[in-house]
Scaffold this motif. Structure first.
Motif, short mmCIF file in Angstrom:
data_model
loop_
_atom_site.label_atom_id
_atom_site.label_comp_id
_atom_site.label_asym_id
_atom_site.label_seq_id
_atom_site.Cartn_x
_atom_site.Cartn_y
_atom_site.Cartn_z
N ARG A 131 32.28 40.04 26.42
CA ARG A 131 31.85 38.64 26.52
C ARG A 131 33.04 37.75 26.88
O ARG A 131 33.87 37.45 26.04
CB ARG A 131 31.23 38.20 25.20
N MET A 132 33.06 37.33 28.15
CA MET A 132 34.13 36.45 28.61
C MET A 132 34.13 35.14 27.83
O MET A 132 35.17 34.52 27.66
CB MET A 132 33.96 36.15 30.10
N ASP A 133 32.92 34.73 27.38
CA ASP A 133 32.85 33.45 26.66
C ASP A 133 33.60 33.49 25.33
O ASP A 133 33.86 32.45 24.73
CB ASP A 133 31.40 33.01 26.45
N CYS A 134 33.94 34.69 24.87
CA CYS A 134 34.67 34.81 23.61
C CYS A 134 36.18 34.87 23.82
O CYS A 134 36.93 35.01 22.86
CB CYS A 134 34.22 36.06 22.85
N ILE A 135 36.61 34.83 25.08
CA ILE A 135 38.05 34.90 25.34
C ILE A 135 38.55 33.54 25.77
O ILE A 135 38.19 33.05 26.84
CB ILE A 135 38.35 35.91 26.48
N GLN A 136 39.40 32.95 24.95
CA GLN A 136 39.86 31.62 25.31
C GLN A 136 41.07 31.66 26.24
O GLN A 136 41.20 30.82 27.11
CB GLN A 136 40.22 30.84 24.04
N ASP A 137 41.92 32.66 26.06
CA ASP A 137 43.15 32.69 26.83
C ASP A 137 42.87 32.83 28.33
O ASP A 137 42.36 33.85 28.80
CB ASP A 137 44.01 33.86 26.34
N GLY A 138 43.23 31.79 29.08
CA GLY A 138 42.91 31.73 30.52
C GLY A 138 43.54 32.86 31.31
O GLY A 138 42.93 33.42 32.22
N GLU A 139 44.78 33.20 30.98
CA GLU A 139 45.49 34.24 31.71
C GLU A 139 44.76 35.59 31.53
O GLU A 139 44.57 36.33 32.49
CB GLU A 139 46.92 34.33 31.19
N THR A 140 44.38 35.87 30.29
CA THR A 140 43.67 37.12 30.02
C THR A 140 42.35 37.15 30.77
O THR A 140 41.98 38.16 31.39
CB THR A 140 43.36 37.26 28.50
N ARG A 141 41.63 36.03 30.69
CA ARG A 141 40.32 35.99 31.36
C ARG A 141 40.46 36.21 32.85
O ARG A 141 39.72 36.98 33.46
CB ARG A 141 39.62 34.67 31.05
N GLY A 142 41.46 35.53 33.42
CA GLY A 142 41.69 35.66 34.86
C GLY A 142 41.98 37.11 35.24
O GLY A 142 41.40 37.66 36.19
N LEU A 143 42.87 37.75 34.47
CA LEU A 143 43.24 39.13 34.77
C LEU A 143 42.04 40.06 34.59
O LEU A 143 41.79 40.94 35.43
CB LEU A 143 44.39 39.56 33.84
N ALA A 144 41.28 39.83 33.52
CA ALA A 144 40.11 40.68 33.26
C ALA A 144 39.11 40.55 34.41
O ALA A 144 38.59 41.54 34.92
CB ALA A 144 39.46 40.29 31.94
N GLU A 145 38.88 39.30 34.83
CA GLU A 145 37.91 39.09 35.92
C GLU A 145 38.38 39.74 37.22
O GLU A 145 37.60 40.35 37.93
CB GLU A 145 37.64 37.59 36.11
N GLU A 146 39.68 39.64 37.47
CA GLU A 146 40.23 40.22 38.69
C GLU A 146 40.06 41.75 38.68
O GLU A 146 39.58 42.35 39.65
CB GLU A 146 41.71 39.84 38.80
N LEU A 147 40.43 42.37 37.55
CA LEU A 147 40.36 43.83 37.47
C LEU A 147 38.91 44.32 37.55
O LEU A 147 38.60 45.29 38.25
CB LEU A 147 40.99 44.31 36.16
N LEU A 148 38.03 43.64 36.85
CA LEU A 148 36.63 44.06 36.87
C LEU A 148 36.00 43.84 38.24
O LEU A 148 35.17 44.62 38.70
CB LEU A 148 35.83 43.32 35.79
N GLY A 149 36.44 42.76 38.89
CA GLY A 149 35.92 42.46 40.23
C GLY A 149 36.31 43.52 41.25
O GLY A 149 35.61 43.74 42.24
N LYS A 150 37.44 44.17 41.01
CA LYS A 150 37.94 45.15 41.97
C LYS A 150 37.35 46.56 41.80
O LYS A 150 37.41 47.37 42.70
CB LYS A 150 39.48 45.26 41.84
N ARG A 151 36.83 46.85 40.60
CA ARG A 151 36.44 48.25 40.39
C ARG A 151 34.94 48.44 40.64
O ARG A 151 34.15 47.50 40.51
CB ARG A 151 36.80 48.72 38.97
N SER A 152 34.57 49.66 41.05
CA SER A 152 33.14 49.96 41.05
C SER A 152 32.97 51.27 40.28
O SER A 152 33.54 52.29 40.65
CB SER A 152 32.57 50.04 42.46
N ILE A 153 32.20 51.19 39.21
CA ILE A 153 32.16 52.32 38.28
C ILE A 153 31.20 53.43 38.72
O ILE A 153 31.27 54.53 38.24
CB ILE A 153 31.82 51.85 36.84
N VAL A 154 30.28 53.09 39.65
CA VAL A 154 29.33 54.11 40.10
C VAL A 154 29.58 54.40 41.58
O VAL A 154 29.41 53.52 42.43
CB VAL A 154 27.86 53.63 39.90
#
Ligand code: OOG
Ligand code: NI
Length: 502
Positions: A131-154
């Motif tokens: 849940r991104m809404d539970c992460i306040q730290d902007g840097e962490t959220r940004g990095l998490a979104e970037e990494l998740l945006g790049k991967r395809s798990i299937v």
């Protein structure tokens, strides 16, 4: 086009469960050791009390397992929900682990529905979504979104097979047994299972650097586990045991790093809900990107082994009583700790739990039924007496009392319905016992140290709606499923007795 040769979703689920188990045993050898401990304890139990376990239970003893995965985005969850549907696994139950335990995730469980499907193979997957809404730290959220945006798990091939399988899915068949997956040939179905298992494999190499990993982990170790890797590795599998207390003792005497206490209710004559324990997550080596030779060695802790023992499903009334007793247990522990100025030990925890339940939760089939605390299915033992008793019941008699009286008179038999779902507080306990200590401390109001300091956290109904949309629009309500099963059983008995019992 594949007539009798194509597989059913139940067959595919059985293959998925056994392939996952094979993979996990080779990835985490300690899990294999746990399996052999369980096998020998189960055999001892059956030999000592051969009549306490039903034929159905014996036949599914060694297939009864669950696993757990954690995904990063609604899109990832949507794809997996479509995949699990092919295996006859549907989203049941909603678990808000932020509300219940301040973990930055929420979850549902994909599982078979309908008695026959569950008897044939009850394999389920507890699936958490970050849940991104539970992460306040902007840097962490940004990095998490970037990494998740790049991967395809299937991988693409797996998606193609999924689409083919879906084209054959003409009806919903949530409760039906023997749903044929007729969009896939037998060969394709087998390949599909293999490719699906691959989605959940462990990858020791990660595209993140050690610094990035540390940033994510400082916010919350679950965030690091979810977004640092190429896929949603299976983080535990859970076989069933007939004697969980004995497994817990044996793990400890065998030198396995076991969890302190068994989660869930105490041991009872009439087992209810779900009791679980585990060995702690192992510290495994990881290759982070960067550094001299292109990689940096490090450690990650996420994967463990768990054991479960399932009892009877509770009604809403039973569940409310269970929750209030669990609150009482926590209050009692806190009181003792306050008086003493020291933590209560494991043994004492078990004693408090046992005492509170002994005093507060009935432990006879008769009371569980009469007070409407647990779900049952019924069968007729003596038609004449049953018919007679039903017809003679007082106009305003409670249906549950009548059923209980009929059981007392040996006119009917009642079989508890097994609980097939999860317990939020136990799940929270399992998550927490596998996190580094700093994160566990954050469960207290002071969350500053780990950086999960939300100001825009969605409330439960908003969060639930989001997860529900991701899994295809419906999350089944497990109380409704058990209640339906009980009513259906009463209706069947009534038909056989040729009376209206509704
Ligand atoms: C899931 C923990 C919850 C259970 O049995 O309650 C769970 C996880 O660690 O991802 O599996
Ligand atoms: Ni589990």
């Amino acid at each position: 086009f594949c007539s009798s040769k194509c597989l059913t979703s139940t067959q595919m689920r059985a293959l998925l469960a056994s392939s996952m188990s094979t993979m996990y045993r080779s990835e985490v050898p300690l899990y294999g050791q746990l399996l052999s401990i369980i096998a020998s304890i189960n055999s001892d139990f059956i030999r000592a009390s051969p009549n306490t376990i039903s034929d159905d239970e014996i036949s599914r003893l060694y297939v009864e397992r669950h696993g757990a995965i954690r995904v990063g985005t609604a899109e990832e969850l949507s794809l997996l929900a479509r995949i699990f549907k092919v295996f006859g696994m549907h989203p049941v139950g909603y678990y808000d682990l932020w509300r219940d335990a301040k973990l930055p995730i929420h979850a549902t469980a994909f599982r078979p529905v309908g008695k026959e499907n569950l008897v044939k193979n009850p394999f389920r997957i507890f699936c958490s979504l970050l849940r991104m809404d539970c992460i306040q730290d902007g840097e962490t959220r940004g990095l998490a979104e970037e990494l998740l945006g790049k991967r395809s798990i299937v991988p693409e091939r797996c998606i193609n097979l999924l689409v083919k399988a879906e084209q054959g899915q003409s009806r919903d068949g949530v409760r039906e047994a023997e749903v044929k997956v007729d969009g896939l040939t037998r060969e394709e179905a087998l390949e599909f299972v293999e490719r699906v298992v691959d989605i959940f494999a462990w990858h020791k190499d990660t595209p993140v650097s050690l610094d990035e990993y540390n940033l994510l982990a400082k916010t919350h170790p679950l965030v690091a586990d979810i977004v640092s890797f190429r896929g949603p590795h299976i983080n535990h599998l859970t076989p069933r045991t007939l004697d969980i207390d004995q497994v817990q003792r044996t793990m400890i005497t065998s030198g396995i790093d076991a969890k302190d206490v068994i989660e869930g209710p105490p041991k009872r004559e009439n087992e209810v809900y779900l009791r679980q324990t585990s060995f702690h997550a192992l510290s495994e080596s990881v290759e982070f990107s960067g550094g001299e030779g292109g990689l940096v060695e490090g450690k990650h802790k996420a994967r463990f082994g768990e054991i479960e023992a399932r009892g009877q499903a509770l009604t809403r009334k039973g569940a409310a009583l269970y929750d209030s007793l669990m609150d009482e247990v926590s209050n009692k522990k806190r009181e003792v700790e306050k008086q003493r100025g020291a933590k209560v030990g494991k043994e004492e925890c078990v004693q408090i739990l046992r005492k509170v339940f002994e005093e507060g939760f009935p432990d006879s089939k008769d009371e569980l039924l009469r007070q409407g605390l647990g779900f049952f299915t019924f069968s007729i033992k003596d038609v004449e007496t049953a018919r007679d008793m039903w017809q003679r019941q007082e106009q305003d008699a409670e249906a549950l009392d009548t059923l209980a009286d009929m059981i007392k008179s040996k006119a009917l038999d009642a079989e508890p319905i097994t609980y097939e779902d999860f317990l939020p507080a136990s799940a929270a306990g399992i998550f927490q016992s596998n996190l580094p200590q700093a994160a566990v401390a954050s469960q207290q109001p002071n969350e500053k140290s780990v950086g999960v300091q939300p100001d825009k956290v969605k409330d439960t109904s908003e969060a639930r709606a989001m997860l529900q949309a991701a899994v295809g629009g419906t999350i089944l309500d497990y109380f409704a499923l058990y209640s339906e099963q009980q009513s259906q059983s009463i209706a069947e008995v009534a038909t056989l007795l040729d009376i209206d019992m509704s």
